[in-house]
Design an enzyme around this catalytic site. Structure first.
Site, PDB file in Angstrom:
ATOM      1  N   ASP A  80       0.841  -1.201   0.000  1.00  0.00           N
ATOM      2  CA  ASP A  80       0.000   0.000   0.000  1.00  0.00           C
ATOM      3  C   ASP A  80       0.877   1.253   0.000  1.00  0.00           C
ATOM      4  O   ASP A  80       0.371   2.374  -0.085  1.00  0.00           O
ATOM      5  CB  ASP A  80      -1.027  -0.001   1.143  1.00  0.00           C
ATOM      6  CG  ASP A  80      -0.397  -0.012   2.523  1.00  0.00           C
ATOM      7  OD1 ASP A  80       0.846  -0.127   2.621  1.00  0.00           O
ATOM      8  OD2 ASP A  80      -1.147   0.089   3.522  1.00  0.00           O
ATOM      9  N   SER A  81       2.208   1.058   0.004  1.00  0.00           N
ATOM     10  CA  SER A  81       3.138   2.170  -0.215  1.00  0.00           C
ATOM     11  C   SER A  81       2.858   2.810  -1.581  1.00  0.00           C
ATOM     12  O   SER A  81       3.305   3.934  -1.829  1.00  0.00           O
ATOM     13  CB  SER A  81       4.588   1.677  -0.146  1.00  0.00           C
ATOM     14  OG  SER A  81       4.772   0.522  -0.948  1.00  0.00           O
ATOM     15  N   GLU A 128      -1.132  -5.414   8.629  1.00  0.00           N
ATOM     16  CA  GLU A 128      -0.325  -4.755   9.663  1.00  0.00           C
ATOM     17  C   GLU A 128      -0.921  -5.012  11.042  1.00  0.00           C
ATOM     18  O   GLU A 128      -2.145  -4.961  11.204  1.00  0.00           O
ATOM     19  CB  GLU A 128      -0.270  -3.243   9.405  1.00  0.00           C
ATOM     20  CG  GLU A 128       0.486  -2.895   8.140  1.00  0.00           C
ATOM     21  CD  GLU A 128       0.673  -1.388   7.939  1.00  0.00           C
ATOM     22  OE1 GLU A 128       0.396  -0.609   8.877  1.00  0.00           O
ATOM     23  OE2 GLU A 128       1.098  -1.006   6.833  1.00  0.00           O
ATOM     24  N   LYS A 146      -1.158  -9.270   2.993  1.00  0.00           N
ATOM     25  CA  LYS A 146      -0.374  -8.804   4.151  1.00  0.00           C
ATOM     26  C   LYS A 146      -1.237  -7.890   5.007  1.00  0.00           C
ATOM     27  O   LYS A 146      -1.992  -7.062   4.484  1.00  0.00           O
ATOM     28  CB  LYS A 146       0.892  -8.072   3.707  1.00  0.00           C
ATOM     29  CG  LYS A 146       1.692  -7.506   4.896  1.00  0.00           C
ATOM     30  CD  LYS A 146       3.080  -7.052   4.512  1.00  0.00           C
ATOM     31  CE  LYS A 146       3.142  -5.697   3.862  1.00  0.00           C
ATOM     32  NZ  LYS A 146       2.616  -4.595   4.696  1.00  0.00           N
ATOM     33  N   GLU A 154       9.435  -4.214  10.581  1.00  0.00           N
ATOM     34  CA  GLU A 154       9.828  -2.901  10.036  1.00  0.00           C
ATOM     35  C   GLU A 154      10.292  -1.963  11.146  1.00  0.00           C
ATOM     36  O   GLU A 154       9.624  -1.837  12.180  1.00  0.00           O
ATOM     37  CB  GLU A 154       8.650  -2.268   9.276  1.00  0.00           C
ATOM     38  CG  GLU A 154       9.004  -0.879   8.739  1.00  0.00           C
ATOM     39  CD  GLU A 154       8.072  -0.345   7.665  1.00  0.00           C
ATOM     40  OE1 GLU A 154       7.147  -1.057   7.238  1.00  0.00           O
ATOM     41  OE2 GLU A 154       8.296   0.814   7.256  1.00  0.00           O
ATOM     42  N   ASP A 173      -1.071  -6.137  -0.285  1.00  0.00           N
ATOM     43  CA  ASP A 173      -1.334  -5.487   1.003  1.00  0.00           C
ATOM     44  C   ASP A 173      -2.823  -5.262   1.208  1.00  0.00           C
ATOM     45  O   ASP A 173      -3.535  -4.870   0.276  1.00  0.00           O
ATOM     46  CB  ASP A 173      -0.654  -4.110   1.011  1.00  0.00           C
ATOM     47  CG  ASP A 173       0.364  -3.980   2.106  1.00  0.00           C
ATOM     48  OD1 ASP A 173       0.280  -4.713   3.111  1.00  0.00           O
ATOM     49  OD2 ASP A 173       1.257  -3.129   1.965  1.00  0.00           O
TER      50      ASP A 173
END
Ligand code: KIV
Length: 267
Positions: free
Chosen positions: A46-47, A117, A115, A184, A85
């Site tokens: 999602d970057s 978070e 993915k 991270e 993501d």
């Protein structure tokens, strides 16, 4: 051409001490190049909200955008294992939405895994999605969707209490059934400890060399974005000035009448 990668490969690579190389990708041509170079795993991160769409952070990214970019990546038919993501608000509110949105990234997007978070707080969503036989990669430490809680993009897990909390997060992600976890922005000693303790592979970004693999954002390693580069990024190319020069040359050719030449014309 490298062999098609599956979840089974990453477990084996950890067991055999072979490092896992991961890069982000968001479109068709870049995926072809990255995959051709032999990358193990591609993350449609999602970057993309920041490096492709120009937002200040990843929070505005939508499911529609993630599916669009995942489809574009998959059209390159990569041999790398593709993880998509889950964007902010696609898995946090309730487990039914988490399951549905994960399923859409696989069914419509074509990814092999998703993915998420979060650690202890994301364990229920990870378990619900893995129960549907969708592989999940966890992501703990500096989690960009938690930007406002963290008060900025700050290294996490400093000090004993924070380190213990992160170890608990790592254990929760593994117990919930994740096949790998991104670490991270955490101290390298803590990343080494988590990597040693977990049976699933750890993929580091700003987490030192002892993780089972590394991930970086493709725009960062190619020098495509700003001149500012975070400490954990290694730039393998400086493409921004090359692109700017090529565009300036094109503009000069058009304005000076030196493009197109005869060889560019149809008769
Ligand atoms: O969104 C992303 O690209 C990521 C990686 C940097 C781990 O989450």
């Amino acid at each position: 051409m490298h062999k098609k990668k599956t979840v089974l490969d990453f477990q084996k690579m950890k067991a055999e001490g072979e490092k896992i190389a991961v890069l982000t990708s968001y479109d068709f041509p870049m995926t072809g190049l990255i995959d051709g170079a032999g990358i193990d795993m591609i993350l449609v991160g999602d970057s993309l909200g920041v490096v492709v769409a120009g937002h200040d952070n990843t929070l505005p990214v939508t499911m529609e955008e993630m599916i669009y970019h995942t489809k574009a990546v998959m059209r390159a038919r990569p041999n790398a294992f593709v993880v998509a993501d889950m964007p902010f608000l696609s898995y946090q509110t309730d487990l039914t939405s988490a399951r549905l949105n994960a399923g859409l990234l696989i069914k419509d997007g074509g990814a092999a895994a998703v993915k998420i978070e979060g650690g202890v707080n994301a364990a229920a969503a990870i378990a619900a999605i893995t129960e549907m036989d969708i592989p999940v990669m966890g992501h703990i430490g500096l989690t960009p969707q938690s930007l406002h809680r963290m008060g900025g993009y700050k290294v996490q897990g400093k000090g004993d209490a924070q380190a213990e909390k992160l170890i608990e997060d790592a254990r929760a992600v593994e117990r919930a059934g994740a096949f790998a976890v991104v670490l991270e922005g955490i101290p390298m000693g803590l990343a080494a400890r988590i990597t040693e303790e977990l049976t699933i592979p750890t993929i580091g970004i700003g987490a030192g060399p002892h993780c089972d693999g590394q991930v970086l954002v493709i725009h960062d390693i190619l020098g495509l974005c700003s001149k500012y580069s975070p400490k954990f990024v290694k730039r393998y190319a400086e493409l921004a000035p090359i692109i700017a020069e090529a565009c300036a040359n094109y503009i000069a050719d058009v304005k000076g009448g030196t493009f197109p030449e005869e060889r560019h014309c149809f008769k």
